[in-house]
Design an enzyme around this catalytic site. Structure first.
Site, mmCIF file in Angstrom:
data_model
loop_
_atom_site.group_PDB
_atom_site.id
_atom_site.type_symbol
_atom_site.label_atom_id
_atom_site.label_comp_id
_atom_site.label_asym_id
_atom_site.label_seq_id
_atom_site.Cartn_x
_atom_site.Cartn_y
_atom_site.Cartn_z
ATOM 1 N N HIS A 172 1.708 5.919 23.945
ATOM 2 C CA HIS A 172 0.850 7.062 23.286
ATOM 3 C C HIS A 172 1.029 6.574 22.037
ATOM 4 C CE1 HIS A 172 -1.106 10.598 22.048
ATOM 5 N NE2 HIS A 172 -1.662 10.710 23.226
ATOM 6 N N ASP A 230 -0.200 14.312 28.219
ATOM 7 C CA ASP A 230 0.842 13.721 27.089
ATOM 8 C C ASP A 230 1.840 14.816 27.082
ATOM 9 O OD1 ASP A 230 -1.109 12.083 26.896
ATOM 10 O OD2 ASP A 230 -2.149 12.849 25.031
ATOM 11 N N CYS A 275 -0.948 -28.695 -34.233
ATOM 12 C CA CYS A 275 0.155 -27.775 -34.157
ATOM 13 C C CYS A 275 1.522 -28.555 -34.401
ATOM 14 C CB CYS A 275 0.423 -27.076 -32.729
ATOM 15 S SG CYS A 275 -1.160 -26.489 -32.243
#
Length: 899
Positions: free
Chosen positions: A106, A142, A704
């Site tokens: 279930h 159930d 740079c």
């Protein structure tokens, strides 16, 4: 143990197979009758195994068991009934017949949510915990004794499908097998099921799934996801029944801007936005729905609700319907946990993995006469309905998306017709800035206006970050495999190479780069960079450690950080973009690029090439604009997780402060330099002159790592200066597009003026101006290559970077290695350095002592895409290039298991 399996579906089939693997004898399988001529997977598998299969349409009539059905069952002599997925009512004459009775699966933590729609109600009620129960069947519904339960966390956006596929299916199969093992060993408990907390709510059907709008946003979200995909939560709007799917409450940063969708009974109208349909609860909070099913059954993205006529679903021919069914069967084979493949079945949410993508592509190739799909096609059409539409469009040849509308500026130059985008690039589209604001970008060769470029505003930054965030969290980029990501980056590199002449010409026009240098370095190294990092994509690995004495297993995951902001300088517009963006994308991030305001055009051309390469929309965004506005907002933005910056030390400090105060975002900085170059008397003087010239004048000194100060040993000083001046006199200053030009214009007027002031200050402080120092008398921003000698350590030009073609030469005493090293290191900068000597011991000693991120020995400017690049001290921290660069765009997560 002799077992009868009573159930159906792939779940039942998997339990059946696992029980047989465990050595149990399945004496019979009871499943549902064939549907449309197709046998249920459980029955089909049992028939293949030679196990008796029974397909009763019913087990009882008018509440009484059918004698012949019971007789057929009893003849098997089962010792236990296992009901893994049973949708039929089984009479107690069967339930109680075996000596061990019957166990049933279930999908809820009984007694909570008894009934057939238990998963739906787990989500509808907003339960934080879900799970499944194996219980002993009785004559109630159930209500039997509990045997085994396992729980899991219910995630905020879970649907029935995601919860089933992630936990209820795989763990449920294991649970059923474990329960049978406990029974066989005589260890199975029978725990009376309590009534406290028991609920029973009816089966969710379409007619009962209508949305009640008089409740908070979270409750509406739970209702929608609890009914997704069956039966589907719906409402009436626009004169028809609309069913909503794919709901989420995770809508941070999403603004309800779009077209209103009036919904009767709702607290306020919904809003159709580009992200989907925003809905409101009676508490004023929002939720987002991403898919809508129309009354005629067609499923559309919610974002296209008011544009559905433009993207209407194709009506399929009989032949195409047959193809669709064949593809549906392929999906069923690939997705064993899916009960039924319908239009809304999502390939990945149903459990598919990357290998299944390949399998699907190959199956389609077999079914459709060799039709070649890309893996990305599956990721872009994840639901079955969308995939079939894509497939049919591809088969018809009319699937190509309309090309992105680009308003080019065209120029005939360098024997080419340049087509240059000039708008912002956000979310895969070129768009105007807020308020249609623009600015002029200038050609430094003659001072003319190249074009008007869109000037990004704060609101544009927010839009770009939102697009990048959505692409990172929800888009294709995070779904495709790392290898596919690498393939896209390889494709982008290929396109950049195909367009190298165009890109180099734009660099010459917009940045003043000498064309031949731009071909080799600005563009050439950009291509190499993307190829290099494309190869890294599938090599960013998770590393497990060995189990410890407590049976722990620890692994480290290297993950992308998210949205990254890249702020690039004007000296190498494309190359600096590539150095950072390639590593960023290879790591799996998305990016918002802010090119320098004075050199935006190659970045925008690059954006166009990402579209052609198939980089998903939103992964790359480009925003020309001012640093004080766009760069600042990126640094402050809470959704940006990393800033990569190249520029001045002053601005770098400000960015670092903003990153700390905003959200402590990662930051890497490549900042100013004053790189020393030491030239010893025992060097190859000819090479030292040649490379010394390159160390200063390469790319007009706008470099740079340019040698900011040359220290020349006294005994060769005068000869070195003489030869340098002779070589400077041979340099051709001119149009950067001319193939014989050595020296083009400085990047922009403000920089030219700073160079003039720099040289004037050097003269005023007493340095000897040997040559140059003036603007070239011609149109444009040309500056003479300049040489200073007799430069003392205290002088401004000895300490500060010119970032231009200015050679600063100082003497040092013969043989005084340590003294010159002290002078060379007496700076707060530490980006690069160099030494020229034939003495290997001296070279190693000097390279060891120089305080810089890069040391060149008997060469200069030789960078490689596989070699890490970055500075020490106030030249910044973090690395571009090489494997080390990936670490700037990754975060490391430690995961520890105990077993």
């Amino acid at each position: 143990m002799k077992i009868a399996v009573i159930g159906q579906s792939l779940f039942g089939q998997e339990v059946y197979c696992r029980l047989r693997e465990e050595g149990h004898e399945v004496v019979g399988v009871f499943t549902v009758p064939d549907k449309d001529g197709k046998a249920d997977p459980l029955g089909l598998q049992a028939e293949q195994d030679g196990v008796p299969v029974f397909k009763f349409s019913r087990w009882r009539a008018k509440g009484q068991a059918l004698p012949d059905v019971v007789a057929q069952y009893q003849a098997l002599g089962a010792e236990l009934n296992v009901l893994p997925f049973c949708s039929q009512f089984i009479p107690m004459e069967v339930i109680g017949a075996p000596r061990h009775g019957s166990i049933i699966y279930h999908p809820s933590l009984l007694p909570r949510h008894r009934g057939a729609s238990a998963i739906n109600w787990t989500l509808i009620h907003g339960d934080k915990k879900g799970g499944f129960t194996i219980f002993w069947a009785d004559d109630g519904l159930d209500t039997g004794d509990l045997l085994l339960q396992k729980e899991c966390e219910v995630l905020p956006d879970d649907t029935v499908s995601s919860l089933y596929n992630r936990f209820l299916f795989p763990e449920g199969v294991k649970g059923m097998v474990q329960a049978v093992k406990l029974i066989a060993e005589g260890k199975a408990p029978r725990l009376p099921q309590p009534e406290d907390g028991a609920t029973y709510e009816g089966i969710q059907r379409k007619e009962t799934a209508r949305i009640d709008w008089d409740q908070p946003a979270e409750a509406i979200h739970n209702w929608i996801r609890g009914n997704d995909k069956v039966p589907g939560a719906w409402t009436e709007a626009c004169g028809q029944k609309l069913t909503f799917f794919n709901s989420t409450l995770n809508i941070a940063g999403l603004e309800p801007e779009g077209e209103d969708l009036p919904i009767p009974g709702a607290h306020r109208p919904g809003v159709v936005t580009k992200a989907g349909l925003i809905l409101f609860g009676n508490d004023g909070r929002m939720l987002l729905v991403k898919s809508i099913q129309l009354e005629d059954g067609k499923m559309i993205p919610a974002a296209r609700f008011f544009r559905r006529a433009e993207t209407s679903t194709l009506e399929l021919t009989e032949e195409e319907l047959g193809t669709a069914e064949a593809v549906r069967d392929a999906w069923k084979r690939i997705l064993p946990s899916v009960l039924e493949v319908d239009e809304s079945t999502d390939f990945f949410k149903s459990g598919a993995a990357s290998v299944d993508v390949v399998r699907l592509v190959e199956e389609v190739k077999e079914l459709c006469d060799g039709l070649e799909l890309e893996n990305e096609d599956v990721y872009m059409a994840t639901t079955f309905g969308d995939f079939i539409q894509l497939l049919v469009r591809r088969l018809r040849g009319d699937d190509k998306e309309a090309e992105c509308a680009i308003a080019y500026v065209e120029k005939a130059v360098n024997k080419l017709t340049l087509r240059m985008p000039h708008q912002l690039f956000i979310g895969g589209a070129f768009v105007d800035a807020e308020g249609s604001k623009t600015y002029e970008t200038i050609n430094p060769t003659d001072g003319s206006v190249l074009c008007q470029v869109s000037l990004a505003q704060v609101s544009d930054v927010d839009k770009a970050v939102a697009a990048a965030k959505d692409a990172f969290e929800n888009g294709l980029w995070g779904k495709i495999s790392a290898r596919d990501r690498g393939r896209l980056l390889y494709r982008l590199a290929e396109l950049m190479e195909q367009h190298q002449e165009e890109l180099a010409t734009i660099e010459a026009l917009d940045a003043g780069a000498v064309y031949t240098l731009a071909l080799k370095t600005h563009v050439g190294m950009s291509v190499q960079t993307f190829r290099y990092f494309a190869g890294w994509c599938d090599k960013i690995q998770t590393v497990p450690s060995r189990p410890g004495p407590n049976r722990n297993l620890t692994m480290t995951r290297r993950e992308p950080v998210g949205v990254c902001g890249i702020i690039i300088p004007w000296n190498y517009p494309l190359m600096m973009l590539s150095w950072k963006t390639a590593a960023c994308l290879a790591a799996g991030n998305t990016v918002v690029v802010k090119p320098a305001q004075v050199t935006p055009l190659t970045a925008l051309k690059f954006a166009e090439l990402t579209l052609k390469a198939g980089i998903p929309k939103g992964v790359v965004n480009v925003l020309p604009g001012s640093g004080s506005l766009v760069g600042q907002r990126l640094s402050d933005h809470p959704d940006v997780r990393k800033i990569g910056f190249t520029g001045s030390t002053e601005v770098g400090k400000h960015i670092m402060r903003s990153c700390a105060l905003s959200n402590v975002k990662k930051v890497s900085l490549e900042l100013g330099g004053k790189s020393p170059l030491l030239i010893f008397a025992d060097c190859d003087l000819g090479k030292a002159v040649q490379m010394g010239m390159s160390s200063v004048f390469f790319n007009k000194g706008e470099n740079c790592i340019a040698a900011g100060r040359l220290f020349v040993e006294d005994s060769i000083h005068d000869q070195f200066v003489q030869r340098v001046v002779e070589e400077v006199g041979k340099m051709k200053i001119g149009n950067p597009l001319d193939r014989d030009t050595d020296h083009g214009p400085q990047n922009h007027l403000a920089h030219l003026q700073k160079l003039l002031e720099y040289c004037q200050r050097g003269v005023e402080e007493g340095a000897t101006l040997v040559c140059g120092g003036k603007q070239v008398p011609r149109p444009g921003f040309f500056f003479e290559p300049t040489v200073f000698t007799d430069v003392q350590d205290h002088m401004f030009i000895a300490r500060e970077e010119s970032f231009g073609p200015v050679m600063i030469i100082s003497r040092f005493a013969d043989g005084d290695v340590d003294a010159v090293l002290t002078r060379a290191n007496a700076t707060e900068f530490g980006l690069a350095s160099g030494v020229f000597t034939r003495d290997i011991n001296k070279a190693l000693y000097v390279s060891d002592k120089l305080e810089a991120g890069t040391v060149f020995v008997n060469t200069y400017n030789k960078t490689d895409v596989a070699a890490p690049f970055g500075g020490f001290k106030q030249s910044g921290f973090g690395k571009d290039l090489g494997e080390a660069a990936l670490n700037e765009y990754l975060r490391v997560k430690t995961v520890t298991f105990e077993y």
